[in-house]
Motif scaffolding. Structure first.
Motif, PDB file in Angstrom:
ATOM      1  N   ILE A   1       0.869  -1.176   0.000  1.00 27.49           N
ATOM      2  CA  ILE A   1       0.000   0.000   0.000  1.00 27.49           C
ATOM      3  C   ILE A   1       0.905   1.224   0.000  1.00 27.49           C
ATOM      4  O   ILE A   1       1.832   1.327   0.799  1.00 27.49           O
ATOM      5  CB  ILE A   1      -0.943  -0.002   1.210  1.00 27.49           C
ATOM      6  N   ARG A   2       0.656   2.115  -0.926  1.00 32.61           N
ATOM      7  CA  ARG A   2       1.485   3.317  -1.041  1.00 32.61           C
ATOM      8  C   ARG A   2       1.114   4.328   0.031  1.00 32.61           C
ATOM      9  O   ARG A   2       0.011   4.881  -0.008  1.00 32.61           O
ATOM     10  CB  ARG A   2       1.274   3.969  -2.405  1.00 32.61           C
ATOM     11  N   PRO A   3       2.017   4.590   0.949  1.00 37.86           N
ATOM     12  CA  PRO A   3       1.723   5.613   1.955  1.00 37.86           C
ATOM     13  C   PRO A   3       1.560   6.979   1.308  1.00 37.86           C
ATOM     14  O   PRO A   3       2.188   7.284   0.301  1.00 37.86           O
ATOM     15  CB  PRO A   3       2.954   5.590   2.858  1.00 37.86           C
TER      16      PRO A   3
ATOM     17  N   ASN B   1      -2.217   7.472   4.564  1.00 32.56           N
ATOM     18  CA  ASN B   1      -1.424   6.963   5.685  1.00 32.56           C
ATOM     19  C   ASN B   1       0.041   7.327   5.446  1.00 32.56           C
ATOM     20  O   ASN B   1       0.565   7.077   4.378  1.00 32.56           O
ATOM     21  CB  ASN B   1      -1.612   5.454   5.851  1.00 32.56           C
ATOM     22  N   TYR B   2       0.663   7.905   6.441  1.00 36.88           N
ATOM     23  CA  TYR B   2       2.040   8.368   6.308  1.00 36.88           C
ATOM     24  C   TYR B   2       3.000   7.597   7.210  1.00 36.88           C
ATOM     25  O   TYR B   2       4.190   7.572   6.946  1.00 36.88           O
ATOM     26  CB  TYR B   2       2.137   9.858   6.653  1.00 36.88           C
ATOM     27  N   TYR B   3       2.508   7.003   8.276  1.00 37.87           N
ATOM     28  CA  TYR B   3       3.384   6.417   9.281  1.00 37.87           C
ATOM     29  C   TYR B   3       3.234   4.910   9.406  1.00 37.87           C
ATOM     30  O   TYR B   3       4.019   4.255  10.063  1.00 37.87           O
ATOM     31  CB  TYR B   3       3.137   7.077  10.642  1.00 37.87           C
ATOM     32  N   VAL B   4       2.197   4.349   8.787  1.00 34.61           N
ATOM     33  CA  VAL B   4       1.991   2.908   8.824  1.00 34.61           C
ATOM     34  C   VAL B   4       1.572   2.454   7.434  1.00 34.61           C
ATOM     35  O   VAL B   4       0.898   3.177   6.707  1.00 34.61           O
ATOM     36  CB  VAL B   4       0.941   2.504   9.894  1.00 34.61           C
ATOM     37  N   GLY B   5       2.036   1.283   7.050  1.00 32.60           N
ATOM     38  CA  GLY B   5       1.692   0.726   5.752  1.00 32.60           C
ATOM     39  C   GLY B   5       1.345  -0.741   5.907  1.00 32.60           C
ATOM     40  O   GLY B   5       1.440  -1.313   6.992  1.00 32.60           O
ATOM     41  N   ALA B   6       0.940  -1.349   4.829  1.00 34.36           N
ATOM     42  CA  ALA B   6       0.613  -2.769   4.832  1.00 34.36           C
ATOM     43  C   ALA B   6       1.070  -3.363   3.516  1.00 34.36           C
ATOM     44  O   ALA B   6       1.266  -2.657   2.523  1.00 34.36           O
ATOM     45  CB  ALA B   6      -0.896  -2.969   5.016  1.00 34.36           C
ATOM     46  N   GLY B   7       1.246  -4.671   3.538  1.00 37.98           N
ATOM     47  CA  GLY B   7       1.672  -5.331   2.320  1.00 37.98           C
ATOM     48  C   GLY B   7       1.548  -6.828   2.429  1.00 37.98           C
ATOM     49  O   GLY B   7       1.110  -7.371   3.451  1.00 37.98           O
ATOM     50  N   GLY B   8       1.928  -7.485   1.378  1.00 37.74           N
ATOM     51  CA  GLY B   8       1.944  -8.931   1.344  1.00 37.74           C
ATOM     52  C   GLY B   8       3.050  -9.404   0.427  1.00 37.74           C
ATOM     53  O   GLY B   8       3.331  -8.776  -0.594  1.00 37.74           O
TER      54      GLY B   8
END
Length: 181
Positions: free
Chosen positions: A111-113, A121-128
């Motif tokens: 996920i592009r911050p 979102n600037y301080y937390v991201g997510a991915g796989g």
């Protein structure tokens, strides 16, 4: 007597400042993660296939010089560079990286911050990160799927303890056989 000169100490290089926002990574560094993993392993003929889920220790490292993300869990590792972005599978708010080598396919979704999903979102991201790998003699490819959240820890003093907050949540799921869902 002649005084002995005092040696000049070698200056210690100043370390680069830490990254402070995922939307503007400018320095090399590890990004703290929380990770869950699924494993599906096809065995040789006549043996059962195994499927398991658990927490994992995924290391996500950013390298500023090549804007690369390196994922590592146990002995599995892969580096994803801007040239690995699959534009056909990416969309606003999500970057899809794909790498294929003989008998192995890796993909990383991130996920592009700083871009709007539900809320920037600037301080937390997510991915796989998913790896499918052919293993000689086995009945099918083995697959590892790691879903993770990453970002920068918040100092306890900065965490509000009173008042009301509302949060918007985006859900991300990964399909071990083909990409984001």
């Amino acid at each position: 007597g002649t005084p002995t000169p005092t040696p000049t100490p070698t200056p210690t290089p100043t370390p680069p400042p830490p990254n402070t926002a995922l939307s503007n990574l400018t320095y090399d560094g590890d990004l703290p993660t929380i990770t869950g993993e699924t494993r599906e392993v096809f065995g040789p003929p006549g043996t059962p296939n195994t499927f398991s889920t658990d927490f994992a220790s995924l290391l996500l490292h950013y390298t500023a010089a090549n804007q690369g993300y390196t994922t590592t869990v146990d002995t599995r590792t892969q580096t994803f560079l801007p040239g690995d972005v699959d534009a056909a599978r990416s969309y606003p708010g999500l970057t899809f990286y794909a790498k294929t080598t003989t008998g192995q396919f890796d993909y990383l979704l991130r996920i592009r911050p700083g871009t709007p999903t539900s809320v920037p979102n600037y301080y937390v991201g997510a991915g796989g990160w998913v790896r499918q790998q052919d293993i000689a003699g086995n009945m099918g490819p083995s697959t590892w799927g790691d879903a993770f959240a990453y970002g920068f820890p918040t100092a306890m003093a900065a965490v509000p303890t009173t008042g009301t907050r509302r949060y918007t949540v985006d859900a991300l799921t990964i399909d071990n056989l083909g990409g984001p869902v």
